[in-house]
Design a protein around this motif. Sequence first.
Motif, PDB file in Angstrom:
ATOM      1  N   GLN A  26      37.800  47.045  41.481  1.00 13.78           N
ATOM      2  CA  GLN A  26      37.971  45.674  40.974  1.00 13.78           C
ATOM      3  C   GLN A  26      39.343  45.100  41.322  1.00 13.78           C
ATOM      4  N   ASP A  27      40.364  45.965  41.391  1.00 11.51           N
ATOM      5  CA  ASP A  27      41.715  45.470  41.663  1.00 11.51           C
ATOM      6  C   ASP A  27      41.787  44.789  43.024  1.00 11.51           C
TER       7      ASP A  27
ATOM      8  N   ILE B  19      32.788  41.546  41.259  1.00 11.03           N
ATOM      9  CA  ILE B  19      33.711  42.142  40.282  1.00 11.03           C
ATOM     10  C   ILE B  19      32.953  42.557  39.022  1.00 11.03           C
TER      11      ILE B  19
ATOM     12  N   ARG C 194      33.357  36.923  42.134  1.00  4.05           N
ATOM     13  CA  ARG C 194      33.220  37.116  40.681  1.00  4.05           C
ATOM     14  C   ARG C 194      31.968  37.936  40.367  1.00  4.05           C
TER      15      ARG C 194
ATOM     16  N   LYS D  10      42.262  35.898  44.115  1.00  3.31           N
ATOM     17  CA  LYS D  10      43.455  35.050  43.941  1.00  3.31           C
ATOM     18  C   LYS D  10      43.814  34.298  45.217  1.00  3.31           C
TER      19      LYS D  10
ATOM     20  N   SER E  28      39.972  41.512  42.879  1.00  2.00           N
ATOM     21  CA  SER E  28      40.730  40.505  42.125  1.00  2.00           C
ATOM     22  C   SER E  28      41.838  39.901  42.980  1.00  2.00           C
ATOM     23  N   GLU E  29      42.511  40.730  43.788  1.00  2.00           N
ATOM     24  CA  GLU E  29      43.542  40.222  44.688  1.00  2.00           C
ATOM     25  C   GLU E  29      42.945  39.272  45.710  1.00  2.00           C
TER      26      GLU E  29
END
Length: 337
Positions: free
Chosen positions: A225-226, A248, A245, A233, A229-230
């Motif tokens: 997930q990290d 994730i 999304r 962004k 998420s990056e």
Amino acid sequence: GLLSEATFGDPARQRTDMYDAAILITNLAPDDPGEMIGVLEAVRAKPVGGLLIAARSLSPAVAGLLHANSVPGRFPIVVVKTPVHGQRGAIDDLAVLTGGRPFLKEAGDSLRRFFSNDFGQARTAWVTRQQFGLIGGQGDPQAVRRHTETLRGSHRSAGDKDARRDSLQRLGTLQGTSATLWIGANSDLEAKNRLAAAGRAAQTLRLALRDGVVPGGGVALLHGQDAMSERLKSSGDEMEEAALRIVIDALRAPAEALLINCGYEPAPVIAGIRRRGAPTGYDVIAGCFGDMHAMGLVDPARVVATAARTAVRGAALALTIDVIVHTRTTEVSTSPE
């Protein structure tokens, strides 16, 4: 397995063993004893301990000639049937493994033009009524490695499950590693279930040995997930953000479902896993955090990667069509692939 009873070296043991064996590889069906005279003369001129012939079929006259020249315990001659399923691939594998020349019907080959350097060789060959095997094939090691790499490429690119299984079986044959599982049970149904479970376990182990392992229990996906998420962004595309999304959320779902099924509140446990970082996970049976590798809680990397790709395909499908039909009962796969 054995093609002709007349060439079976030791009926009492149901097995024939040969050491420093010469091997004749063909998909021909010899029916004239005259075809085999040159083969017998060629093998007698070699310092070998027996002759193994892999052929499509054999006439009674040829079987009688071979039986007359076979000396059980000193110079056995045994004929086995060339595999019917995937025959050409099996012949090619056998030829590469032993260094022999395959005599092929499709190429117009004839055993009347057979020479001593056409034999393959192996340190040991054994034959039972149902099977035969080789130990220490004397083929060129570089040719074996090249052939193995070709098969690996075929396995990776194969889209059909049967084709992948066949290429995997051929790879196992070339690499010379095998094991026998004896499975017992109190009933036929129980034996069938155990056999299916053993097959899945063997397939999972095979995948793990080939592609490696990652932390199990959904931990590998959770830590993924990290990276997503990056990417989220830095994304400026509305459609891409929506897909990210969905992915994730999907990456969190396996660990969350496992914790709920075991009676845990998922939020604090998942927070603890994320805070500790990879490869830390949670042992739901012991009720503690720890290194998933050290605890032996791992998944084959191939299985996890396939699950992730499926999630991505689902997200892409949802974004490109107007209607989604969801079946009432979801089909559950028990295959590691």
